[in-house]
Design a protein around this motif. Structure first.
Motif, PDB file in Angstrom:
ATOM      1  N   THR A  36       0.833  -1.190   0.000  1.00  0.00           N
ATOM      2  CA  THR A  36       0.000   0.000   0.000  1.00  0.00           C
ATOM      3  C   THR A  36       0.879   1.256   0.000  1.00  0.00           C
ATOM      4  O   THR A  36       2.033   1.218   0.446  1.00  0.00           O
ATOM      5  CB  THR A  36      -0.902   0.042   1.238  1.00  0.00           C
ATOM      6  OG1 THR A  36      -0.078   0.206   2.405  1.00  0.00           O
ATOM      7  CG2 THR A  36      -1.714  -1.251   1.366  1.00  0.00           C
ATOM      8  N   PRO A  37       0.344   2.378  -0.478  1.00  0.00           N
ATOM      9  CA  PRO A  37       1.114   3.628  -0.396  1.00  0.00           C
ATOM     10  C   PRO A  37       1.529   3.968   1.026  1.00  0.00           C
ATOM     11  O   PRO A  37       2.624   4.511   1.250  1.00  0.00           O
ATOM     12  CB  PRO A  37       0.142   4.665  -0.965  1.00  0.00           C
ATOM     13  CG  PRO A  37      -0.721   3.887  -1.907  1.00  0.00           C
ATOM     14  CD  PRO A  37      -0.914   2.548  -1.246  1.00  0.00           C
ATOM     15  N   ALA A  38       0.680   3.648   1.991  1.00  0.00           N
ATOM     16  CA  ALA A  38       1.020   3.919   3.391  1.00  0.00           C
ATOM     17  C   ALA A  38       2.232   3.104   3.820  1.00  0.00           C
ATOM     18  O   ALA A  38       3.124   3.607   4.525  1.00  0.00           O
ATOM     19  CB  ALA A  38      -0.173   3.613   4.293  1.00  0.00           C
ATOM     20  N   GLN A  39       2.298   1.840   3.408  1.00  0.00           N
ATOM     21  CA  GLN A  39       3.458   1.012   3.729  1.00  0.00           C
ATOM     22  C   GLN A  39       4.727   1.564   3.056  1.00  0.00           C
ATOM     23  O   GLN A  39       5.798   1.593   3.654  1.00  0.00           O
ATOM     24  CB  GLN A  39       3.224  -0.432   3.282  1.00  0.00           C
ATOM     25  CG  GLN A  39       2.234  -1.197   4.142  1.00  0.00           C
ATOM     26  CD  GLN A  39       1.969  -2.575   3.588  1.00  0.00           C
ATOM     27  OE1 GLN A  39       1.730  -2.741   2.382  1.00  0.00           O
ATOM     28  NE2 GLN A  39       1.994  -3.579   4.449  1.00  0.00           N
ATOM     29  N   GLY A  40       4.553   1.992   1.798  1.00  0.00           N
ATOM     30  CA  GLY A  40       5.690   2.547   1.078  1.00  0.00           C
ATOM     31  C   GLY A  40       6.238   3.786   1.764  1.00  0.00           C
ATOM     32  O   GLY A  40       7.454   3.945   1.912  1.00  0.00           O
ATOM     33  N   ARG A  41       5.355   4.677   2.205  1.00  0.00           N
ATOM     34  CA  ARG A  41       5.786   5.901   2.872  1.00  0.00           C
ATOM     35  C   ARG A  41       6.334   5.623   4.269  1.00  0.00           C
ATOM     36  O   ARG A  41       7.207   6.350   4.755  1.00  0.00           O
ATOM     37  CB  ARG A  41       4.616   6.887   2.953  1.00  0.00           C
ATOM     38  CG  ARG A  41       4.302   7.571   1.642  1.00  0.00           C
ATOM     39  CD  ARG A  41       5.420   8.522   1.250  1.00  0.00           C
ATOM     40  NE  ARG A  41       5.201   9.101  -0.077  1.00  0.00           N
ATOM     41  CZ  ARG A  41       6.044   9.939  -0.669  1.00  0.00           C
ATOM     42  NH1 ARG A  41       7.155  10.309  -0.052  1.00  0.00           N
ATOM     43  NH2 ARG A  41       5.785  10.415  -1.872  1.00  0.00           N
ATOM     44  N   ALA A  42       5.830   4.586   4.917  1.00  0.00           N
ATOM     45  CA  ALA A  42       6.362   4.229   6.230  1.00  0.00           C
ATOM     46  C   ALA A  42       7.801   3.737   6.100  1.00  0.00           C
ATOM     47  O   ALA A  42       8.656   4.032   6.936  1.00  0.00           O
ATOM     48  CB  ALA A  42       5.490   3.165   6.882  1.00  0.00           C
ATOM     49  N   ALA A  43       8.062   2.982   5.033  1.00  0.00           N
ATOM     50  CA  ALA A  43       9.416   2.471   4.808  1.00  0.00           C
ATOM     51  C   ALA A  43      10.351   3.573   4.331  1.00  0.00           C
ATOM     52  O   ALA A  43      11.515   3.642   4.756  1.00  0.00           O
ATOM     53  CB  ALA A  43       9.377   1.324   3.795  1.00  0.00           C
ATOM     54  N   PHE A  44       9.847   4.440   3.444  1.00  0.00           N
ATOM     55  CA  PHE A  44      10.658   5.500   2.844  1.00  0.00           C
ATOM     56  C   PHE A  44       9.887   6.814   2.906  1.00  0.00           C
ATOM     57  O   PHE A  44       9.211   7.201   1.948  1.00  0.00           O
ATOM     58  CB  PHE A  44      11.002   5.157   1.396  1.00  0.00           C
ATOM     59  CG  PHE A  44      11.789   3.876   1.237  1.00  0.00           C
ATOM     60  CD1 PHE A  44      13.039   3.749   1.808  1.00  0.00           C
ATOM     61  CD2 PHE A  44      11.269   2.805   0.531  1.00  0.00           C
ATOM     62  CE1 PHE A  44      13.772   2.581   1.677  1.00  0.00           C
ATOM     63  CE2 PHE A  44      11.992   1.627   0.391  1.00  0.00           C
ATOM     64  CZ  PHE A  44      13.245   1.510   0.962  1.00  0.00           C
ATOM     65  N   PRO A  45       9.952   7.512   4.039  1.00  0.00           N
ATOM     66  CA  PRO A  45       9.142   8.724   4.231  1.00  0.00           C
ATOM     67  C   PRO A  45       9.354   9.789   3.162  1.00  0.00           C
ATOM     68  O   PRO A  45       8.418  10.508   2.813  1.00  0.00           O
ATOM     69  CB  PRO A  45       9.584   9.229   5.606  1.00  0.00           C
ATOM     70  CG  PRO A  45      10.071   8.000   6.319  1.00  0.00           C
ATOM     71  CD  PRO A  45      10.704   7.163   5.257  1.00  0.00           C
ATOM     72  N   ARG A  46      10.571   9.907   2.629  1.00  0.00           N
ATOM     73  CA  ARG A  46      10.829  10.912   1.590  1.00  0.00           C
ATOM     74  C   ARG A  46      10.732  10.319   0.190  1.00  0.00           C
ATOM     75  O   ARG A  46      11.171  10.932  -0.787  1.00  0.00           O
ATOM     76  CB  ARG A  46      12.205  11.538   1.798  1.00  0.00           C
ATOM     77  CG  ARG A  46      12.349  12.328   3.088  1.00  0.00           C
ATOM     78  CD  ARG A  46      13.711  12.997   3.154  1.00  0.00           C
ATOM     79  NE  ARG A  46      14.783  12.000   3.138  1.00  0.00           N
ATOM     80  CZ  ARG A  46      16.063  12.268   2.854  1.00  0.00           C
ATOM     81  NH1 ARG A  46      16.419  13.512   2.561  1.00  0.00           N
ATOM     82  NH2 ARG A  46      16.964  11.309   2.874  1.00  0.00           N
ATOM     83  N   GLY A  47      10.143   9.171   0.086  1.00  0.00           N
ATOM     84  CA  GLY A  47       9.919   8.576  -1.225  1.00  0.00           C
ATOM     85  C   GLY A  47      11.192   8.147  -1.922  1.00  0.00           C
ATOM     86  O   GLY A  47      12.027   7.426  -1.365  1.00  0.00           O
ATOM     87  N   SER A  48      11.376   8.625  -3.142  1.00  0.00           N
ATOM     88  CA  SER A  48      12.446   8.138  -3.999  1.00  0.00           C
ATOM     89  C   SER A  48      13.840   8.448  -3.450  1.00  0.00           C
ATOM     90  O   SER A  48      14.784   7.687  -3.688  1.00  0.00           O
ATOM     91  CB  SER A  48      12.299   8.733  -5.399  1.00  0.00           C
ATOM     92  OG  SER A  48      12.293  10.151  -5.345  1.00  0.00           O
ATOM     93  N   VAL A  49      13.990   9.546  -2.725  1.00  0.00           N
ATOM     94  CA  VAL A  49      15.305   9.879  -2.164  1.00  0.00           C
ATOM     95  C   VAL A  49      15.717   8.828  -1.139  1.00  0.00           C
ATOM     96  O   VAL A  49      16.843   8.311  -1.162  1.00  0.00           O
ATOM     97  CB  VAL A  49      15.299  11.277  -1.520  1.00  0.00           C
ATOM     98  CG1 VAL A  49      16.641  11.569  -0.857  1.00  0.00           C
ATOM     99  CG2 VAL A  49      14.978  12.332  -2.556  1.00  0.00           C
TER     100      VAL A  49
END
Length: 228
Positions: A36-49
């Motif tokens: 989920t997008p929430a899981q993705g942001r939890a793992a990498f709060p600043r996204g691609s960086v």
């Protein structure tokens, strides 16, 4: 089963060659990793960086594991350092375009500090795995010098078209030799009665500089981790 961060990195890599370490790559990684997008942001709060930083850090960890499995005792120390840098680039070779795109990302002023932190982390990992025990100002100078050598070698490697990166390894050896000459000069200063007296004041100040506390390698505290 790979953890969440590794799943996202692996899902991102096919897209990095086309879209770089971008928001589009991050969205595609979330989709392809089936999180989920929430899981993705939890793992990498600043996204691609943060995704690019984790990719770099994973390469460092693979280098550490590979070097620890090898017996380097018969090598001269300067050869151990060169071997470690070469090992790190051989690990990166499979995803050379991702490394190139990472250099582009970290060349942006807004992400320059992240790029410096990534390179410093690699230099720190190399010195640690080679058994560096320094606790004074040498802790900083060793890592700063190796960061410069590593950065220059990566840039040369990205443009190298020679067979087996032969020219890159020659470039690396020359840079290591340059560093050894600096260390030799420092040793001569310490042995010289006149120069050692001239440096007494500065050395008194430098002796008060200590290496930082050594937190364990791994994720920062408070980061969400995939329980799998």
């Amino acid at each position: 089963m790979p953890n969440l961060k590794d799943r996202l990195i692996d899902a991102a890599l096919p897209h990095v060659a086309f879209d770089g370490w971008s928001a589009a790559t991050f969205r595609n990684a979330i989709r392809d990793a089936k999180v989920t997008p929430a899981q993705g942001r939890a793992a990498f709060p600043r996204g691609s960086v943060d995704l690019a930083m984790a990719f770099h850090r994973r390469g460092d960890d693979q280098m550490i594991a590979r070097l620890r499995a090898q017996d380097l005792t018969e090598m001269r120390f300067r050869d151990r350092v060169a071997h470690a840098v070469r090992t790190r680039l051989q690990i990166a070779e499979q995803h050379r375009e991702a490394v190139r795109r990472g250099m582009t990302l970290f060349a942006l002023p807004i992400h320059a500090a992240d790029g410096l932190r990534a390179v410093w982390g690699t230099a720190d990992a190399i010195w640690d795995v080679l058994g560096d025990k320094s606790t004074d100002v040498n802790w900083y100078t060793k890592r700063a010098t190796l960061s410069g050598v590593y950065s220059a070698t990566v840039l040369y490697w990205l443009g190298d078209q020679s067979d087996g990166y032969r020219e890159t390894w020659g470039f690396l050896d020359r840079r290591i030799d340059d560093v050894m000459q600096i260390e030799k000069a420092k040793g001569q200063v310490r042995k010289s009665p006149l120069l050692s007296r001239l440096m007494a004041g500065p050395n008194l100040i430098l002796d008060r500089i200590k290496a930082p506390a050594r937190p364990p390698r791994g994720d920062m505290p408070g980061m969400w981790r995939d329980p799998s």
